[in-house]
Every structure is written in structure tokens, then in C-alpha cells.
Design a protein around this motif. Sequence first.
Motif, mmCIF file in Angstrom:
data_model
loop_
_atom_site.group_PDB
_atom_site.id
_atom_site.type_symbol
_atom_site.label_atom_id
_atom_site.label_comp_id
_atom_site.label_asym_id
_atom_site.label_seq_id
_atom_site.Cartn_x
_atom_site.Cartn_y
_atom_site.Cartn_z
ATOM 1 N N SER A 1 5.485 -1.857 34.298
ATOM 2 C CA SER A 1 5.860 -0.526 34.745
ATOM 3 C C SER A 1 4.691 0.402 34.472
ATOM 4 C CB SER A 1 7.108 -0.052 34.007
ATOM 5 O OG SER A 1 6.845 0.006 32.634
ATOM 6 N N SER B 1 2.952 3.546 33.408
ATOM 7 C CA SER B 1 3.244 4.675 32.551
ATOM 8 C C SER B 1 2.473 5.882 33.060
ATOM 9 C CB SER B 1 2.842 4.385 31.113
ATOM 10 O OG SER B 1 3.556 3.293 30.635
ATOM 11 N N LYS C 1 11.202 9.190 31.504
ATOM 12 C CA LYS C 1 10.351 8.274 30.739
ATOM 13 C C LYS C 1 8.860 8.511 30.943
ATOM 14 C CE LYS C 1 13.814 5.611 29.338
ATOM 15 N NZ LYS C 1 14.253 5.570 27.984
ATOM 16 N N THR D 1 5.464 10.575 29.448
ATOM 17 C CA THR D 1 4.912 11.291 28.311
ATOM 18 C C THR D 1 4.336 12.607 28.812
ATOM 19 O OG1 THR D 1 4.373 9.193 27.275
ATOM 20 C CG2 THR D 1 3.265 11.151 26.418
ATOM 21 N N GLY E 1 13.175 10.058 21.635
ATOM 22 C CA GLY E 1 11.721 10.106 21.697
ATOM 23 C C GLY E 1 11.127 10.778 20.475
ATOM 24 N N ASP F 1 11.330 7.282 24.323
ATOM 25 C CA ASP F 1 11.453 6.131 23.423
ATOM 26 C C ASP F 1 10.650 4.917 23.860
ATOM 27 O OD1 ASP F 1 13.041 5.629 25.620
ATOM 28 O OD2 ASP F 1 14.612 4.641 24.483
ATOM 29 N N ASN F 2 10.218 4.837 25.118
ATOM 30 C CA ASN F 2 9.456 3.672 25.574
ATOM 31 C C ASN F 2 7.962 3.778 25.260
ATOM 32 O OD1 ASN F 2 9.013 5.710 27.482
ATOM 33 N ND2 ASN F 2 8.725 4.266 29.141
ATOM 34 N N VAL F 3 7.556 4.869 24.587
ATOM 35 C CA VAL F 3 6.159 5.075 24.233
ATOM 36 C C VAL F 3 6.052 5.116 22.712
ATOM 37 C CG1 VAL F 3 4.208 6.668 24.376
ATOM 38 C CG2 VAL F 3 5.711 6.373 26.340
ATOM 39 N N ASP F 4 5.155 4.289 22.164
ATOM 40 C CA ASP F 4 4.920 4.289 20.724
ATOM 41 C C ASP F 4 3.787 5.246 20.408
ATOM 42 O OD1 ASP F 4 6.862 2.377 20.200
ATOM 43 O OD2 ASP F 4 5.462 0.728 20.552
#
Length: 140
Positions: free
Chosen positions: A49, A51, A74, A76, A105, A120-123
Amino acid sequence: MSIKNKLKTLFAMDDEYEYIEEEVATSSSNNVIPATSNNVINLKSVKTSSSKVVLCEPRTFDEAQQIADNIVNKRTVVINLQRVEHYEAKRMIDFLSGTVYAVNGVIQRLGSQTFLCAPDNVDVSGSITEAFEEEFNKGW
């Protein structure tokens, strides 16, 4: 007896080794060759996916909803609040903090008036501390 076996017995010094021919089956869609291990993954079949990072420089509180929509989708978001009145910037951060919390997030300050909002899908790792921290905390 096949010619291969005859040549093998002719040139072989030890007969204790047994050679077994195996056929390797290939699937019709050019996927990974089946293996006994389950650790093989076809890299072409892995869907990545894309980003996106959105840069925002809002001028009014009305633009906070568009920023929140990016976070919910989703993406950033990096927000520069230099062009917003101080009171509206505080309201915007409060609103976006709620949005980030709703999607599990993280919101992190990058500069005196720059923030990172990540779903939440990004660290996000690490932190940024600078000399302006004392000045910033006085106003906020």
C-alpha cells in the motif's frame, strides 16, 4: 537401464550413494515453485500500500476538518501552524489530538509550531528536542 544409469555405474567409485531424480512443478501463473518450507513468498504477489505524507499549512480553524479527514484515511500529516492565530492553533491541536486518538495514532511536536499526526499504520520512533522547548511551553 537408461544410458544415464549406465554412465553413472561406469564412472562411480562408490555405489553407496543413491540418486533420486525429482521433478519441479511450476504453477501456470508463474508463482513461487512449491517447496517443502512455508517460508517462500512470491514478491510479485505482495501488494504494497502506498503511504502518503500530507503537508498542511492551514490559515483558519475551518481547515482542521480536511486535515482530520487525511488522518482518518490513514495518511500521515505534517502541520505548520505559523500562519494561524495562537488561539485557533490551540483549538486545532485539540481537535486533531481527538482525531488521532480515535484512530489509535500518534501526534508529536516537530518544532515550535510544527506537528506530526500519524495514524496507527505508521510507526513513529524517536523524538525531537530543541532549545525552543521552554519558549514553546510558555505559550501553550
